[in-house]
Design a protein around this motif. Structure first.
Motif, PDB file in Angstrom:
ATOM      1  N   LYS A  60       0.827  -1.302  -0.095  1.00  0.00           N
ATOM      2  CA  LYS A  60       0.157   0.083   0.022  1.00  0.00           C
ATOM      3  C   LYS A  60       0.867   1.148   0.039  1.00  0.00           C
ATOM      4  O   LYS A  60       0.417   2.291   0.139  1.00  0.00           O
ATOM      5  CB  LYS A  60      -1.060  -0.048   1.159  1.00  0.00           C
ATOM      6  N   ASP A  85      -1.987  -6.150  -2.481  1.00  0.00           N
ATOM      7  CA  ASP A  85      -2.499  -6.355  -3.539  1.00  0.00           C
ATOM      8  C   ASP A  85      -2.111  -7.506  -4.449  1.00  0.00           C
ATOM      9  O   ASP A  85      -0.723  -7.213  -4.442  1.00  0.00           O
ATOM     10  CB  ASP A  85      -3.178  -5.121  -4.241  1.00  0.00           C
ATOM     11  N   THR A  87      -1.975  -8.350  -8.733  1.00  0.00           N
ATOM     12  CA  THR A  87      -2.440  -8.402 -10.239  1.00  0.00           C
ATOM     13  C   THR A  87      -1.688  -9.073 -10.799  1.00  0.00           C
ATOM     14  O   THR A  87      -0.672  -9.437 -10.771  1.00  0.00           O
ATOM     15  CB  THR A  87      -2.207  -6.823 -10.593  1.00  0.00           C
ATOM     16  N   TYR A 103      -7.528  -8.072  -4.139  1.00  0.00           N
ATOM     17  CA  TYR A 103      -7.117  -6.984  -3.221  1.00  0.00           C
ATOM     18  C   TYR A 103      -7.257  -7.091  -1.777  1.00  0.00           C
ATOM     19  O   TYR A 103      -8.237  -7.922  -1.192  1.00  0.00           O
ATOM     20  CB  TYR A 103      -7.863  -5.714  -3.785  1.00  0.00           C
ATOM     21  N   ASP A 104      -6.302  -6.570  -0.805  1.00  0.00           N
ATOM     22  CA  ASP A 104      -6.361  -6.759   0.529  1.00  0.00           C
ATOM     23  C   ASP A 104      -6.260  -8.336   0.879  1.00  0.00           C
ATOM     24  O   ASP A 104      -7.180  -8.855   1.319  1.00  0.00           O
ATOM     25  CB  ASP A 104      -7.392  -6.166   1.122  1.00  0.00           C
TER      26      ASP A 104
END
Length: 119
Positions: A60, A85, A87, A103-104
């Protein structure tokens, strides 16, 4: 006369997915080992398969690390004070491309946010 001839792109499935192609990638986060491991369980179209899967783990605070599904991605360089996160970019042998994310993240789960833009 047609202003734009789009006959070669009709029924590509943009926005609705392509028949037989369903991206699905699971992750496992090991806080002790400081790694994220991903497993590709995608359903591919007939005659297609995974060409490349790129994994990015983000903290983050703006840092990221990158890897593939071939080995665990080390998160040792990231700030783990807040959840990470993940991706994912998936490219197939027929050059379909899709991006997904989780995410998270917790200890384990699935990337569930896929962009559905395949070409």
């Amino acid at each position: 006369m047609l202003a734009i001839d789009n006959t070669n792109i009709i029924d590509l499935g943009r926005g609705n997915g392509l028949p037989g192609f369903a991206p699905k990638v699971a992750y496992a986060y090991d806080a002790t080992a400081k790694t994220v491991t991903v497993t590709d369980t995608t359903t591919y179209q007939s005659g297609d398969s995974k060409k490349k899967l790129i994994v990015r783990v983000h903290d983050k605070f703006g840092k990221k690390v990158e890897g593939t599904d071939a080995a665990a991605v080390s998160t040792a360089a990231l700030n783990a004070s807040k959840p990470f996160d993940v991706t994912i970019t998936l490219i197939t042998t027929k050059d379909l491309v899709t991006d997904g994310g989780a995410y998270d993240i917790q200890a384990a789960g699935e990337a569930s946010k896929w962009d559905r833009q395949y070409r």
